[in-house]
Design a protein around this motif. Sequence first.
Motif, short mmCIF file in Angstrom:
data_model
loop_
_atom_site.label_atom_id
_atom_site.label_comp_id
_atom_site.label_asym_id
_atom_site.label_seq_id
_atom_site.Cartn_x
_atom_site.Cartn_y
_atom_site.Cartn_z
N ALA A 31 0.84 -1.20 0.00
CA ALA A 31 0.00 0.00 0.00
C ALA A 31 0.87 1.24 0.00
CB ALA A 31 -0.94 0.00 1.21
N ASP A 32 0.39 2.29 -0.67
CA ASP A 32 1.07 3.58 -0.76
C ASP A 32 2.43 3.45 -1.47
OD1 ASP A 32 -1.00 4.97 0.53
OD2 ASP A 32 -0.17 4.49 2.51
N THR A 33 2.47 2.54 -2.40
CA THR A 33 3.69 2.37 -3.19
C THR A 33 3.57 3.17 -4.49
OG1 THR A 33 4.03 0.15 -2.32
CG2 THR A 33 5.16 0.70 -4.38
N LEU A 34 4.65 3.91 -4.85
CA LEU A 34 4.65 4.68 -6.09
C LEU A 34 4.83 3.73 -7.27
CD1 LEU A 34 4.70 7.42 -7.57
CD2 LEU A 34 7.19 7.42 -7.25
N VAL A 35 3.86 3.75 -8.16
CA VAL A 35 3.92 2.90 -9.35
C VAL A 35 4.67 3.62 -10.47
CG1 VAL A 35 2.53 1.70 -11.08
CG2 VAL A 35 1.78 1.76 -8.70
N GLY A 36 4.44 4.92 -10.62
CA GLY A 36 5.09 5.70 -11.65
C GLY A 36 4.40 7.04 -11.82
N ARG A 37 4.82 7.81 -12.83
CA ARG A 37 4.24 9.12 -13.05
C ARG A 37 3.96 9.29 -14.54
NH1 ARG A 37 7.18 14.38 -10.78
NH2 ARG A 37 6.37 13.48 -8.84
N VAL A 38 2.80 9.86 -14.84
CA VAL A 38 2.43 10.18 -16.21
C VAL A 38 2.33 11.69 -16.35
CG1 VAL A 38 1.23 8.01 -16.59
CG2 VAL A 38 -0.02 9.96 -15.66
N ASN A 39 2.59 12.19 -17.56
CA ASN A 39 2.53 13.61 -17.81
C ASN A 39 1.09 13.98 -18.18
OD1 ASN A 39 2.90 16.26 -18.48
ND2 ASN A 39 4.77 15.90 -19.68
N SER B 180 -9.34 7.37 -11.13
CA SER B 180 -8.84 6.08 -11.62
C SER B 180 -10.00 5.12 -11.67
CB SER B 180 -7.75 5.55 -10.70
OG SER B 180 -7.40 4.23 -11.05
N SER B 181 -10.01 4.29 -12.73
CA SER B 181 -11.07 3.30 -12.85
C SER B 181 -10.86 2.13 -11.90
CB SER B 181 -11.14 2.79 -14.30
OG SER B 181 -9.92 2.15 -14.66
N ASP B 182 -9.67 1.96 -11.36
CA ASP B 182 -9.35 0.89 -10.42
C ASP B 182 -9.18 1.52 -9.04
OD1 ASP B 182 -8.43 -1.25 -8.97
OD2 ASP B 182 -7.18 -2.02 -10.63
N GLU B 183 -9.99 1.09 -8.13
CA GLU B 183 -9.97 1.70 -6.78
C GLU B 183 -8.71 1.36 -6.01
OE1 GLU B 183 -12.52 -1.91 -4.66
OE2 GLU B 183 -13.36 0.12 -4.74
N ASN B 184 -7.91 0.40 -6.50
CA ASN B 184 -6.66 0.05 -5.83
C ASN B 184 -5.52 1.01 -6.18
OD1 ASN B 184 -7.64 -2.30 -4.51
ND2 ASN B 184 -7.47 -3.44 -6.45
N PHE B 185 -5.83 1.98 -7.06
CA PHE B 185 -4.80 2.93 -7.47
C PHE B 185 -5.38 4.35 -7.42
CE2 PHE B 185 -3.88 -1.07 -9.53
CZ PHE B 185 -2.54 -1.26 -9.28
N LYS B 186 -4.52 5.30 -7.13
CA LYS B 186 -4.90 6.71 -7.11
C LYS B 186 -3.86 7.51 -7.88
CE LYS B 186 -2.61 7.71 -2.71
NZ LYS B 186 -2.77 8.24 -1.34
N VAL B 187 -4.31 8.65 -8.43
CA VAL B 187 -3.45 9.50 -9.25
C VAL B 187 -3.45 10.89 -8.63
CG1 VAL B 187 -3.01 10.42 -11.54
CG2 VAL B 187 -4.07 8.16 -11.28
N SER C 229 1.55 11.40 -10.33
CA SER C 229 2.09 10.25 -9.62
C SER C 229 0.97 9.25 -9.38
CB SER C 229 2.72 10.67 -8.30
OG SER C 229 3.77 11.58 -8.53
N VAL C 230 1.28 7.97 -9.63
CA VAL C 230 0.32 6.88 -9.45
C VAL C 230 0.76 6.07 -8.24
CG1 VAL C 230 -0.80 4.89 -10.50
CG2 VAL C 230 -0.16 6.84 -11.92
N TYR C 231 -0.14 5.94 -7.22
CA TYR C 231 0.15 5.20 -6.00
C TYR C 231 -0.89 4.11 -5.81
CZ TYR C 231 3.48 8.77 -4.41
OH TYR C 231 4.56 9.61 -4.30
N THR C 232 -0.46 3.08 -5.11
CA THR C 232 -1.42 2.04 -4.69
C THR C 232 -2.14 2.52 -3.43
OG1 THR C 232 0.28 0.92 -3.39
CG2 THR C 232 -0.03 0.19 -5.68
N THR C 233 -3.44 2.24 -3.37
CA THR C 233 -4.22 2.58 -2.17
C THR C 233 -4.28 1.42 -1.19
OG1 THR C 233 -6.25 1.88 -3.27
CG2 THR C 233 -5.63 4.21 -3.45
N SER C 234 -3.96 0.20 -1.65
CA SER C 234 -3.91 -0.98 -0.79
C SER C 234 -2.93 -1.97 -1.40
CB SER C 234 -5.32 -1.61 -0.68
OG SER C 234 -5.80 -1.99 -1.97
N ALA C 235 -2.67 -3.01 -0.68
CA ALA C 235 -1.73 -4.03 -1.18
C ALA C 235 -2.33 -4.70 -2.42
CB ALA C 235 -1.44 -5.06 -0.11
N VAL C 236 -1.52 -4.83 -3.48
CA VAL C 236 -1.98 -5.37 -4.76
C VAL C 236 -1.08 -6.55 -5.15
CG1 VAL C 236 -2.37 -4.90 -7.20
CG2 VAL C 236 -2.85 -3.13 -5.48
#
Length: 822
Positions: free
Chosen positions: A35-43, A56-63, A68-75
Amino acid sequence: MARTAPRFVLGLLVLSLCCDACKKVTFHVPSVLEADTLVGRVNLNECLQSAEHISSSDENFKVLEDGSVYTTSAVSLSDEKRTFTVLLKDLQEHVEKKILIDLETDEKKKSRHARDTILKRTKRRWGPIPSVMIENSLGPFPLQIQQVQSDTAQNYTIYYSASGPGIDQDPKGLFYIERETGNIFATRAVDREQYPSFQIICFASTPDGYSPEVPLVHTIKIEDDNDNAPYFTQDVFEFCVPENSKPGVIVGTVTAEDRDEPYTLHTTLKYRIVSQTPSVTSAFSLHGDTGVITVSSSQLDRELVSTYTLLIEVRDMGGEPFGLCTTGTAVIKIEDTNDNAPTFKQLQYETQVEENRVNVDILRISAVDADEFGAPGSTAVYEIIRGNDDHTFEITTDRNTNEGILCVVKGLDYESAKQRILVIAVNNEAPYMLAPHSQQVVQSTCTVTVNVLDIDEGPVFKPCFFRMDASECDDIGTSIGKYLAEDPETGNSEGICYKIPPGQCNWVNIDEKSGEVRTVRVLDRDLGEVKRGECNITVLAIDRNGKTGTGTLQVVIQPCDRSYPRIITTDYIMCRDRKPICLSAGDGDETSYSMPLVYRMTDRSLGSMWKITRHNEKSVYLSPRGDIPFGTYTIPVSVSDSSGRSGISEITVNYCDCVTPSDCGAARSAGSVTLGVWAILAMILGSLLLLLILITICGCCGAGVMHRQVTDDCANHNLIISNTEAPGEEVMDHNIIPLQTTDQVGCGIKTGDQQTFEMVKGRGHTLESVRGGGGHQTLGSVKEGGGQAMVDTCRYSYSEWHNFTHPRLGEESIRGHTLIKN
């Protein structure tokens, strides 16, 4: 995890170089993300610069806003690929853009190429320990307090930024971070009591906006400085302690606080007593660490010193001389204990009271006490210890003056005892506490002599409460007993009158002379107020001197089998609509009667005003026969059944000028007080009309007399006053009314002992002869051959006048003669 990290960083690098805006972005990530892991960044700006809403269409991720794209829970990525969409919206322009995100796992083993960089494990510099800044630091400013650096700065150009309290939040501008170096600086001094610490967020990013590091939360702690003196929690501490308390008794606790950092030497406090007022022997001690005040002397006497004032100091730094200090005040009040006994001011008292007086204060007794006035230790409690075996006297304490008030609660009898001697003792409310320096207590007493004064007493009922039984079968006027009173002076009932004051139940009356009690109404327990079955009546007894005595007579109605039919409801209100009243007979004992019931009015005088019509076998209607005056009518109605049982009930009908029965009470009460406006006006107009008629009659009569001429005939149109209806002696009455005119011949002449009548002569008219002759004759012709004619003087005797006028009084031709009798 250490092996996958380089591959993750390499994947991000490839993504940043190859991603195409608003199309598709691929991130190479491990198969398991915390959880709260940085996945990456989009421009995001390349796709939609004016994006106001990012989701985000997936609730496990936030932008985040920076892409910056982060996980909201363990994936856990079970498949090698996972896809979701980032939606960008411009709410004002109604524009939407989508970015497709692909997550691919990179768990396949790859052969190392010669050009691959070998990564070595080194100590990370992106998570330094918390920074410390001294409170109230003197600078110089700006003052560097810490530096943060990213390990990726070895391969990329990294810019540093920060946000949070002290930077872009209140207090703004207190800290800032250098963009290229990551050095954190303070711009001014900080008060730890206001801001004990700060948590700021540090960011590391590449020039193109990529964030190779997770945002760092950095804590800046403000180290305490002893810049606050301790202070007492109260301006004045107030305590109480009983006098004669033993040493060691806790009086109270003083408390102080320090705003500096707790559990440090800056907040370690010490207490001490600076001074005591009054400055006698030290009476109290103070614990230095806890602030507890205790008694240190055994000589606390409220009568000597009632209040002590202590000046107390509190100092931090454990009481060291260089610590900061403050002083406070503690006021200790010495509470009174009952260590002094009350004593009477004088030992002998004398007073007097009239016999038979009750609830009257006859004497005030004073006592003195050295204890605090108003406290339980000084409040006197008086007691009659001798001479009051019959509880005739009572003594209480006046709380305002502490005096004893002697009162007579039972009447004294002069004939029984002319004098009473009482012995009174005094104590305190609180129990006596023997102080170390006090002597044994001796109870104080005094003697009171009460002289009884003889007075003329009123009658006394014996007993004062007397019960009499009456039966439901008793007729009106039945004697149910006697209730007598005696004169205490003579011991008998002679000359005593009895009365029952009004406003009580009207079941019985009492004979004024004999005291015999008789019933005055039918005592039917099923009707009205008699349902109570008993009544207490106050009876007055009055002697020859007007002295009054009272007694209570209780009349109890005993049930009786009287099963004749009676009307159940007897009181009614009839309004102007004259709605008939339904009368129904019954009996509270549920006796059955032989139907039909016959109703009739026993008072014939009311039969012309009221009538009874049949309703059914058991009831009838009562209604007025015609227009009757408004008022209250009492109508006796007899009810009998076919078996011959009969009873009379009195029906009370209030015929009221109302619309509804509830309006009748107000109308009757108003009418019984004053006359209406129209009634008063009618009375005034009637009086004026009567007065006008009298004035008109008098004016007409007076005008007729004034224009008539006096003729020789004195017998016509005369006003005679007489109280005699038959012939007799000559009238000697002075009430004969003289009628005077301007041409009247002499009137009211007396000749000898005989008074003559005065007559007014008519205009050209003479009285005819008694026997009706044809010519004109005067009254004087009646006395032919006898007396002298009285025509000229108009004086005649009553017998002569009567003999002349009597035969003509009944004739219609003589209309002007009027006989008025007094």
